[in-house]
Structure formats: C-alpha cells, structure tokens
Design a protein around this motif. Sequence first.
Motif, PDB file in Angstrom:
ATOM      1  N   ARG A   1     -19.760   4.963   6.369  1.00  0.00           N
ATOM      2  CA  ARG A   1     -19.955   3.681   7.062  1.00  0.00           C
ATOM      3  C   ARG A   1     -19.096   3.603   8.310  1.00  0.00           C
ATOM      4  O   ARG A   1     -19.561   3.154   9.362  1.00  0.00           O
ATOM      5  CB  ARG A   1     -19.634   2.509   6.118  1.00  0.00           C
ATOM      6  CG  ARG A   1     -20.712   2.270   5.080  1.00  0.00           C
ATOM      7  CD  ARG A   1     -20.563   0.896   4.453  1.00  0.00           C
ATOM      8  NE  ARG A   1     -19.296   0.733   3.748  1.00  0.00           N
ATOM      9  CZ  ARG A   1     -19.129   1.000   2.460  1.00  0.00           C
ATOM     10  NH1 ARG A   1     -20.134   1.446   1.720  1.00  0.00           N
ATOM     11  NH2 ARG A   1     -17.951   0.816   1.888  1.00  0.00           N
TER      12      ARG A   1
ATOM     13  N   ALA B   1     -30.842   0.516   3.585  1.00  0.00           N
ATOM     14  CA  ALA B   1     -29.761  -0.197   2.902  1.00  0.00           C
ATOM     15  C   ALA B   1     -28.403   0.244   3.439  1.00  0.00           C
ATOM     16  O   ALA B   1     -27.495  -0.573   3.607  1.00  0.00           O
ATOM     17  CB  ALA B   1     -29.846   0.042   1.396  1.00  0.00           C
ATOM     18  N   PHE B   2     -28.274   1.530   3.736  1.00  0.00           N
ATOM     19  CA  PHE B   2     -27.014   2.040   4.275  1.00  0.00           C
ATOM     20  C   PHE B   2     -26.693   1.389   5.615  1.00  0.00           C
ATOM     21  O   PHE B   2     -25.559   0.960   5.864  1.00  0.00           O
ATOM     22  CB  PHE B   2     -27.079   3.566   4.443  1.00  0.00           C
ATOM     23  CG  PHE B   2     -25.887   4.140   5.165  1.00  0.00           C
ATOM     24  CD1 PHE B   2     -24.716   4.420   4.485  1.00  0.00           C
ATOM     25  CD2 PHE B   2     -25.944   4.376   6.532  1.00  0.00           C
ATOM     26  CE1 PHE B   2     -23.605   4.933   5.153  1.00  0.00           C
ATOM     27  CE2 PHE B   2     -24.838   4.889   7.208  1.00  0.00           C
ATOM     28  CZ  PHE B   2     -23.671   5.167   6.517  1.00  0.00           C
TER      29      PHE B   2
ATOM     30  N   ASP C   1     -25.764  -2.295   5.173  1.00  0.00           N
ATOM     31  CA  ASP C   1     -24.436  -2.385   4.569  1.00  0.00           C
ATOM     32  C   ASP C   1     -23.349  -2.091   5.599  1.00  0.00           C
ATOM     33  O   ASP C   1     -22.371  -2.831   5.730  1.00  0.00           O
ATOM     34  CB  ASP C   1     -24.354  -1.398   3.398  1.00  0.00           C
ATOM     35  CG  ASP C   1     -23.025  -1.504   2.659  1.00  0.00           C
ATOM     36  OD1 ASP C   1     -22.567  -2.633   2.424  1.00  0.00           O
ATOM     37  OD2 ASP C   1     -22.461  -0.447   2.325  1.00  0.00           O
TER      38      ASP C   1
ATOM     39  N   GLN D   1     -23.109  -4.834   8.362  1.00  0.00           N
ATOM     40  CA  GLN D   1     -22.502  -6.076   7.885  1.00  0.00           C
ATOM     41  C   GLN D   1     -21.019  -5.883   7.599  1.00  0.00           C
ATOM     42  O   GLN D   1     -20.193  -6.716   7.989  1.00  0.00           O
ATOM     43  CB  GLN D   1     -23.248  -6.574   6.641  1.00  0.00           C
ATOM     44  CG  GLN D   1     -24.634  -7.097   6.968  1.00  0.00           C
ATOM     45  CD  GLN D   1     -25.436  -7.485   5.733  1.00  0.00           C
ATOM     46  OE1 GLN D   1     -25.170  -6.990   4.635  1.00  0.00           O
ATOM     47  NE2 GLN D   1     -26.423  -8.332   5.919  1.00  0.00           N
ATOM     48  N   ALA D   2     -20.678  -4.784   6.940  1.00  0.00           N
ATOM     49  CA  ALA D   2     -19.292  -4.559   6.531  1.00  0.00           C
ATOM     50  C   ALA D   2     -18.377  -4.353   7.735  1.00  0.00           C
ATOM     51  O   ALA D   2     -17.206  -4.733   7.704  1.00  0.00           O
ATOM     52  CB  ALA D   2     -19.213  -3.351   5.596  1.00  0.00           C
TER      53      ALA D   2
END
Length: 82
Positions: free
Chosen positions: A29, A62-63, A66, A69-70
Amino acid sequence: MGMNATQLIKMANQIGAFFASQPDPQQARDDFAQHLKRQWDPQMRTALYAHLDASGGAELSAFVVDAMQALREQVEPRARPA
C-alpha cells in the motif's frame, strides 16, 4: 485534463495489481501510494479521488480502494480547515 476516469481506473488497477503482488500488504500500500504521489500529476490524483468519493470506488480493485483510503493524506494532502 486529457485523462478520463475510465483510463485512470484502468491505470490505477494495473499499478495496484503490480504492487499487490508484494508479500507485505502494508508495504504494498505504501509503495502504491508513493507511486501515485511521484508519478501522477495532481489533476490525475484529484480525478481518481473524485471518482472514489462519488462512486465508492466502482471498478477499482479492493487493493486500490484500500490503499487510497488508508493513505489519502500521503497521496493527496488536503488543506486543513483553520
């Protein structure tokens, strides 16, 4: 801006798939966020976040959702209200 949302989504998902294959999810991420910050111009990042906000991340992996947002503050620092 020359890029439409469909192109940005496709690019983000391709980049996401590359980084998502790394063994450490947090590092993946972080690396994805740093790539967007360094390689994408601000208009592209803003447009991708606008899509995320408007659609909840429709068609984004989804990755990617995620990570975006993170790590939003890293990728797209917003002016804080005084």
